[in-house]
Scaffold this active site. Sequence first.
Site: not given
Length: 215
Positions: A22-24
């Site tokens: 995933t990412n932030a």
Amino acid sequence: MAKILLTSGPTRQYIDPVRYLTNASSGRMGRALAAAAIDAGHEVVVVSGPVEVEYPAGARVVWVLTTEEMLEAARREFAACDGLIGVAAPCDYRPVRVEEHKIAKTGAPINLHLIETPDIVATLSHEKNERQSTQWVVGFALETDDHHYRAITKLQKKSCDLIVLNGPEAMNAATNNVEILDRTGSVVGAFSGSKEEVARRIFEVLAERLIAGTR
Ligand code: C5P
């Protein structure tokens, strides 16, 4: 009044039942844009990946996990909308294979074989162009180098009407610093401040250039 679709937040691509890429992305810019659109009297549908922020009560939210699910939900919703704001940060890669059982540690390195996921903004733009639809599309670009060049290239590739350029410091932050570029590559707005304030200013540009013309 326009009906606006927003994609927002990150997506997840599972590796096994408990691990994922995933990412932030926090969904804060999506929430702020949804609020700005609702405050201006528009109807808003948000297709969102998993986030902790709460979208405004006036928005209808469709929750998804993966980029493929985000594409399917966005495609379904876009059919009844006047425009799309693609503020999501979908995962660009997914594992070729999702393991059915949790991968057990063996002490040896493992390789993840990744392939690209579909680009939601590009897919919906190209589909609406094929339908010769008057729907508008706004993309976001997060760049660290050659900001304008890369943003304009993305605008063209994804066939957007406008693209909002921001830097990586925007991720999971309370503030943002953006420039809006049009199809000619001109900067038609530059704003910084809280995401709420920046979203209001972005929305004013968008309303004047895109919504006013369609309704
Ligand atoms: O190519 P890049 O990820 O930098 O482009 C950012 C823009 O494209 C954003 O508007 C984002 O929402 C959209 N995007 C998308 N689907 C993807 C990747 C990015 O809609 N798989």
